[in-house]
Structure formats: C-alpha cells, structure tokens
Design a protein around this motif. Structure first.
Motif, PDB file in Angstrom:
ATOM      1  N   GLY A  31       0.883  -1.392   0.005  1.00  0.00           N
ATOM      2  CA  GLY A  31       0.011   0.114   0.005  1.00  0.00           C
ATOM      3  C   GLY A  31       0.932   1.079   0.104  1.00  0.00           C
ATOM      4  N   GLU A  32       0.151   2.393   0.366  1.00  0.00           N
ATOM      5  CA  GLU A  32       0.909   3.586   0.338  1.00  0.00           C
ATOM      6  C   GLU A  32       2.046   3.535   1.276  1.00  0.00           C
ATOM      7  N   ARG A  33       3.171   3.879   1.092  1.00  0.00           N
ATOM      8  CA  ARG A  33       4.352   3.772   1.781  1.00  0.00           C
ATOM      9  C   ARG A  33       4.335   4.464   3.268  1.00  0.00           C
ATOM     10  N   ASP A  34       3.788   5.575   3.354  1.00  0.00           N
ATOM     11  CA  ASP A  34       3.812   6.174   4.823  1.00  0.00           C
ATOM     12  C   ASP A  34       2.540   5.967   5.297  1.00  0.00           C
ATOM     13  N   GLY A  35       1.459   6.061   4.949  1.00  0.00           N
ATOM     14  CA  GLY A  35       0.229   6.073   5.651  1.00  0.00           C
ATOM     15  C   GLY A  35      -0.837   5.032   5.454  1.00  0.00           C
ATOM     16  N   GLY A  36      -0.485   4.179   4.805  1.00  0.00           N
ATOM     17  CA  GLY A  36      -1.596   2.989   4.448  1.00  0.00           C
ATOM     18  C   GLY A  36      -2.114   2.222   5.552  1.00  0.00           C
ATOM     19  N   THR A  37      -3.387   1.901   5.631  1.00  0.00           N
ATOM     20  CA  THR A  37      -3.617   0.689   6.363  1.00  0.00           C
ATOM     21  C   THR A  37      -3.177  -0.353   6.285  1.00  0.00           C
ATOM     22  N   ILE A  38      -2.803  -1.029   7.495  1.00  0.00           N
ATOM     23  CA  ILE A  38      -2.358  -2.268   7.442  1.00  0.00           C
ATOM     24  C   ILE A  38      -3.298  -3.318   7.989  1.00  0.00           C
ATOM     25  N   LEU A  39      -3.339  -4.453   7.218  1.00  0.00           N
ATOM     26  CA  LEU A  39      -4.219  -5.732   7.696  1.00  0.00           C
ATOM     27  C   LEU A  39      -3.097  -6.783   7.812  1.00  0.00           C
ATOM     28  N   ILE A  40      -3.213  -7.511   8.884  1.00  0.00           N
ATOM     29  CA  ILE A  40      -2.352  -8.478   9.047  1.00  0.00           C
ATOM     30  C   ILE A  40      -3.439  -9.819   9.192  1.00  0.00           C
ATOM     31  N   VAL A  41      -2.963 -10.873   8.423  1.00  0.00           N
ATOM     32  CA  VAL A  41      -3.523 -12.264   7.886  1.00  0.00           C
ATOM     33  C   VAL A  41      -2.653 -13.162   9.010  1.00  0.00           C
ATOM     34  N   LEU A  42      -2.989 -13.695  10.071  1.00  0.00           N
ATOM     35  CA  LEU A  42      -2.086 -14.616  10.938  1.00  0.00           C
ATOM     36  C   LEU A  42      -2.700 -15.823  10.427  1.00  0.00           C
ATOM     37  N   VAL A  43      -1.635 -16.693   9.829  1.00  0.00           N
ATOM     38  CA  VAL A  43      -1.972 -18.270   9.441  1.00  0.00           C
ATOM     39  C   VAL A  43      -1.761 -19.140  10.455  1.00  0.00           C
ATOM     40  N   ASP A  44      -2.593 -20.228  10.563  1.00  0.00           N
ATOM     41  CA  ASP A  44      -2.395 -21.171  11.402  1.00  0.00           C
ATOM     42  C   ASP A  44      -1.822 -22.601  10.666  1.00  0.00           C
ATOM     43  N   ASN A  45      -1.247 -23.642  11.538  1.00  0.00           N
ATOM     44  CA  ASN A  45      -0.802 -24.725  10.919  1.00  0.00           C
ATOM     45  C   ASN A  45      -1.725 -25.303   9.949  1.00  0.00           C
ATOM     46  N   GLN A  46      -3.036 -25.163   9.924  1.00  0.00           N
ATOM     47  CA  GLN A  46      -4.047 -25.815   9.058  1.00  0.00           C
ATOM     48  C   GLN A  46      -3.900 -24.811   7.775  1.00  0.00           C
ATOM     49  N   GLY A  47      -3.644 -23.790   7.636  1.00  0.00           N
ATOM     50  CA  GLY A  47      -3.415 -23.013   6.592  1.00  0.00           C
ATOM     51  C   GLY A  47      -4.611 -21.819   6.449  1.00  0.00           C
ATOM     52  N   LEU A  48      -5.251 -21.738   7.504  1.00  0.00           N
ATOM     53  CA  LEU A  48      -6.497 -20.718   7.647  1.00  0.00           C
ATOM     54  C   LEU A  48      -5.994 -19.662   8.300  1.00  0.00           C
ATOM     55  N   GLY A  49      -6.542 -18.731   7.949  1.00  0.00           N
ATOM     56  CA  GLY A  49      -6.027 -17.281   8.175  1.00  0.00           C
ATOM     57  C   GLY A  49      -6.918 -16.650   9.176  1.00  0.00           C
ATOM     58  N   VAL A  50      -6.593 -15.661   9.906  1.00  0.00           N
ATOM     59  CA  VAL A  50      -7.391 -14.609  10.732  1.00  0.00           C
ATOM     60  C   VAL A  50      -6.866 -13.487  10.523  1.00  0.00           C
ATOM     61  N   LEU A  51      -7.921 -12.479  10.173  1.00  0.00           N
ATOM     62  CA  LEU A  51      -7.726 -11.076   9.756  1.00  0.00           C
ATOM     63  C   LEU A  51      -7.716 -10.202  10.965  1.00  0.00           C
ATOM     64  N   TYR A  52      -6.634  -9.190  11.207  1.00  0.00           N
ATOM     65  CA  TYR A  52      -6.415  -8.406  12.307  1.00  0.00           C
ATOM     66  C   TYR A  52      -6.481  -6.925  11.513  1.00  0.00           C
TER      67      TYR A  52
END
Length: 113
Positions: A31-52
């Motif tokens: 995204g935008e270098r300085d001010g973009g929103t950040i979404l984090i996808v944490l992936v577990d051992n089964q390959g399923l993600g949780v979005l933060y």
C-alpha cells in the motif's frame, strides 16, 4: 504529526518479528508507503487465516482486533474479501504472517504494552 510509524517500516517490523521466531511473512498487497492501512493475516498450521486490523476505540486510540476468520469449508470467501479490500483501497497493506504460536505473537506484537 501523529507519532505513527510509516506503514512500510511497521510492515517490515512485523515480517522480521515473525522471522525471528522461525515463522514466515510476506506482503500480499503493498500500500501507501507512509500512511496506508495495515491488515495482518495470521495463518495457522492448517493454512487458515485470521484477519486483524486496527479499529478506532472510544478513547481515540486504535487497537488491533480480529475482524474476519477463514473457515475450512469456504476458504475462497476469505481470499475474495482480501481482494475486495485491496481493490477498494489501493493504499492498504495486506501482510500474511505464518507463525507456530499465533496467540503468543499476538500478545507480544499486536497488543499495547
């Protein structure tokens, strides 16, 4: 000035923090270098993600909160959601982090001290 780290610095910090504990991190959408929103996808051992993502609080702060969970019987719905977010907001960063102990990573990196 709001004292916020530039987005690219914060994203790099998350990727390095995951690598430091033996995990893997990659940027799915830059995204935008300085001010973009950040979404984090944490992936577990089964390959399923949780979005933060950071959500505004009543006291004016922005706290990381779980906003979406990928389910095994409909993985494409989660991916479609991420694609829509990146198309709707070209400034958004989407970072995927795979780490063995997701709860510990959240506690150590996504909660305020």
């Amino acid at each position: 000035m709001d004292g916020r780290l530039p987005a690219h610095v914060e994203v790099n910090g998350f990727v390095r923090a995951v690598q430091a504990v033996g995990g893997f991190g990659m940027v799915l959408h830059k995204g935008e270098r300085d001010g973009g929103t950040i979404l984090i996808v944490l992936v577990d051992n089964q390959g399923l993600g949780v979005l933060y993502e950071r959500m505004p609080q009543l006291d004016g702060t922005r706290k990381w909160q779980e906003s979406r969970v990928q389910v095994s019987d409909n993985k494409s719905d989660f991916d479609d959601y991420l694609n829509r977010r990146s198309q709707q907001d070209c400034d958004v960063w989407i970072v995927e982090l795979t780490v063995a102990d997701r709860e510990r990573f959240i506690r150590d990196n996504l909660t305020p001290a």
